[in-house]
Design a protein around this motif. Structure first.
Motif: not given
Length: 562
Positions: A52, A245, A252
Motif C-alpha cells: 500500500e 494509502q 504512506c
C-alpha cells in the motif's frame, strides 16, 4: 564508511528513542533529535510500488516524496507516542488551534476563543461547515470524547498527562480517583467547548495543537473497535490532508483535503512518505530526485554546506551536563563553576556533532516564548559563562583544596559511538583543569533507569519541550519534581517556580522565570547546558520548509511547491 558495530549500536539507539514519550525522552545525551542516530537498513521495496505504500518515485505532477525516517507505529491520537505517527496525524487531523510557521498558535477548527479574567476558563467557538471525511460535522462533543478517552485509565495513554496536568478534574479521573463527568470539559452546544484549567497557563492555547488534544468521532471510533486507526480506511480525517494509502513499514500517501476549511492555502496536492532509515540510501535517493526531503547526519553536512539544498533547524531541546548533588564534592560551588567553563561547547557542537546543533548559552533553548513578543533567550541573555580553561583550572584547584581531595568522578553516558566521542572529549577537557573523569557507558534503557534512580555522579542528559514556554524546562529543577533525581535544591528557585505556576499576570510570571534561570545556571552553576539541539535536512522542490521545534514535526500544509 561506518563499521558494522557503529551501525548496530546507532540503530538500537534510534529505535529506542522513536518508541519514547517526551517524558521518557528526559535524557537523550549525545544523539540527534531529528531522526536521532538515523542508522540502519532501508525498508525493502520502498520505491517499488508494492504493497500500500508505493508511490510514483519521482516527485512529478506536484507530488513530493519525503522521508518519514522510521516505522509508523500507531495512528490513534489518544494512544500514540512515536514522532513518525504523530507527524502524520497532525497533517491529516486538525484540532482547535494549529502552530504557524513561527511556532505561534493560530485558529484551526476553532474560529475564536474567550478567556475568563482569572485565566482559567477557555470558551472556544468552532467554525461553520467543518466536517469529517465521512461527511459528519465536527462538533464540540468530538473534542470532549477524545480527551476523555485519552484520560480514561483503561486507555493507558502515555500522553494523558498533557491534558491531566492542566484541565480541572482530569488528573483525578486519569488516576482512578474521579469520574469523567467531573472533568471540566463542557459542551453547551455543538459549536461551543468550555474548558476550565486548574491554574493559569498562558501557553495552554498552543497545547491545543498537540496530537492528544485532537478530536475523535465517537460513533466512528466505536464502530471500528480494535481495528480503529490500523489502516487508511479505518480512520476519518478533518485536517489539511487525507491519508489514502498506509503501510506501517513502507510508508504512506496523503492527498489534499478539498473539504478542509483552509484548503485554499494548502499548496502541495500530494505527498508520498517513504521509510528510508539508512542515511546513505536516503542521500542517494535525494540525488536521483526520488526523494525531495530527507534528514542527514554530520557525515553529509560538510558535503552540502553552502548549497541551497541544505536546511538546518534548531529545536526546543537542550543537552546538559548535570551533577548528582548528593555527592559531597558537588556541594562545592567552585567545583560546579569549573565544570561549567572547563569544556569547549563550540567544539562539541561544531566539530563532533556537526548536525545543526549550536552551543547552549543558557538552559532554555533559542526561540522559546518569553516576555511579550520577545523570545526568552533574547530577554534573558547568556547565563552560561564562556569557555575559559585557565579560569576553570583555577576554580577547580580552589574547590579541591576546600573539599580536601580530588576524587575520580564518573560520567554516565550512552554506549553509541557519538556519545562515546563526546564523553572522551569532555574527559580530556576536564583533565586539563585537573579533574579525573571516568567514563561509564551504558545501553540506552539502562542509562535511563540509573538516572531515574539517581544512581549517577555526572550525567549527559537532555530535555525536549512539551510546550512553548520556559516552564517545561524550569520545573525539572524544582526540588519536589519527580525528574529532579540530581537533587538540586534552592529555596528561592522553588518559590519562583511555584509562584510562576500560579501567577496570572504574564509579565510578572515571566520575570519569575527569568530570575529562576539566573539562579540555576549563573549563580548556582546547578547545570552546565552545552547544546541546543538541531537537525540538518536536504530539500528540493519545496519552499517554506517547516519542521516544528516541538510537538508537531513536519507540517506539510505550510510547505510550498518551489
Amino acid at each position: 564508511m561506518r563499521n558494522t558495530e557503529d551501525i548496530a549500536s546507532g540503530k538500537e539507539l534510534r529505535d529506542e528513542i522513536q518508541r519514547l514519550t517526551r517524558r521518557d525522552f528526559l535524557k537523550v545525551g549525545g544523539v540527534g533529535l531529528a531522526g536521532t542516530a538515523l542508522l540502519g537498513t532501508a525498508g525493502c521495496g520502498v520505491f517499488s510500488g508494492g504493497g500500500e505504500g508505493g508511490g510514483n518515485g519521482g516527485g512529478g505532477g506536484g507530488t513530493i516524496n519525503y522521508n518519514l525516517e522510521d516505522t509508523v507505529r500507531d495512528l490513534d491520537s489518544a494512544k500514540t507516542t512515536d514522532s513518525v505517527s504523530t507527524e502524520i496525524l497532525l497533517n491529516v487531523m486538525s484540532g482547535l488551534y494549529r502552530l504557524d510557521e513561527n511556532t505561534q498558535p493560530i485558529p484551526d477548527l476553532a474560529e475564536s476563543y474567550e478567556l475568563s479574567d482569572d485565566g482559567l476558563v477557555y470558551t472556544f467557538k468552532l467554525r461553520d461547515g467543518i466536517k469529517w471525511s465521512n461527511g459528519d460535522p465536527v462538533t464540540s462533543q468530538d473534542f470532549r470524547y477524545a480527551w476523555l478517552r485519552a484520560l480514561n485509565p483503561d486507555t493507558a495513554s502515555q500522553y494523558a498527562y498533557i491534558i491531566s496536568s492542566f484541565v480541572k478534574g482530569a488528573d483525578a479521573y486519569n488516576t482512578g480517583g474521579g469520574k469523567p463527568d467531573d472533568v471540566a470539559i463542557e459542551t453547551p452546544d455543538d459549536k461551543t467547548l468550555k474548558v476550565t484549567l486548574t491554574a493559569p497557563a498562558p501557553y495552554w492555547l498552543g497545547l491545543t495543537s498537540f496530537f492528544t488534544y485532537l478530536p475523535q468521532n465517537q460513533k466512528y471510533v466505536e464502530s471500528k473497535g480494535e481495528k480503529y486507526a490500523l489502516s487508511a480506511d479505518a480512520l476519518i480525517y478533518n485536517g489539511p490532508y487525507i491519508l489514502t494509502q498506509f503501510n506501517p513499514t513502507n510508508g504512506c500517501t496523503v492527498v489534499k483535503n478539498k473539504d478542509y476549511w483552509n484548503a485554499d492555502n494548502v499548496s502541495i496536492p500530494k505527498l508520498e512518505g517513504k521509510i528510508v532509515k539508512e542515511v546513505d540510501t536516503a542521500v542517494n535517493l535525494f540525488e536521483s530526485n526520488e526523494l525531495q526531503e530527507t534528514y542527514i547526519d554530520s557525515e553529509y553536512v560538510d558535503e552540502y554546506k553552502g548549497k541551497s539544498e541544505l536546511v538546518q533547524l534548531t529545536f526546543f531541546a537542550t543537552g546538559y551536563i548535570v551533577p548528582q548533588y548528593e555527592l559531597p564534592i558537588f556541594k562545592n560551588i567552585n567545583i560546579r563553576k569549573a565544570l561549567q567553563i572547563g569544556f569547549d561547547r563550540a567544539a562539541m557542537n561544531n566539530k563532533i556533532l556537526n548536525d545543526g546543533s549550536v552551543p547552549a548559552t543558557g538552559y532554555v533553548p533559542d526561540g522559546m516564548a518569553g516576555p511579550g513578543d520577545q523570545p526568552f533567550r533574547e530577554a534573558e541573555g547568556p547565563t552560561m559563562p564562556d569557555y575559559d580553561p585557565a579560569k576553570a583550572k583555577e576554580l577547580w584547584q580552589k574547590g579541591v583544596e576546600e573539599f580536601g581531595e580530588n576524587p575520580t568522578i564518573e560520567l554516565l553516558t550512552y554506549d553509541d559511538s557519538t556519545s562515546r566521542d563526546l564523553a572522551t572529549f569532555f574527559q580530556s577537557e576536564m583533565k586539563k583543569m585537573g579533574a579525573k573523569i571516568e567514563i561509564k557507558v551504558q545501553p540506552f534503557s539502562r542509562k535511563l533507569q540509573l538516572e531515574s534512580e539517581g544512581k549517577f555522579q555526572l550525567s549527559n542528559q537532555a530535555w525536549i519541550a512539551d510546550y512553548n514556554d520556559p516552564m517545561t524546562f524550569m520545573e525539572l529543577f524544582e526540588s519536589t519534581n519527580t525528574f529532579n533525581t540530581y537533587n538540586y535544591k534552592n529555596e528561592r528557585y522553588d518559590q519562583l517556580i511555584s509562584g510562576a505556576r500560579e501567577e496570572a499576570d504574564k509579565a510578572k510570571r515571566m520575570d519569575m522565570l527569568l530570575e529562576a534561570e539566573k539562579i540555576l545556571v549563573a549563580e548556582d552553576a546547578g547545570v552546565a547546558p552545552w547544546r541546543f539541539y538541531g537537525g540538518s535536512y536536504l530539500i528540493n522542490g519545496i519552499t517554506n520548509f517547516v519542521n516544528q521545534p516541538y510537538g508537531g514535526g513536519k507540517d506539510y500544509s505550510l510547505w510550498k511547491l518551489a
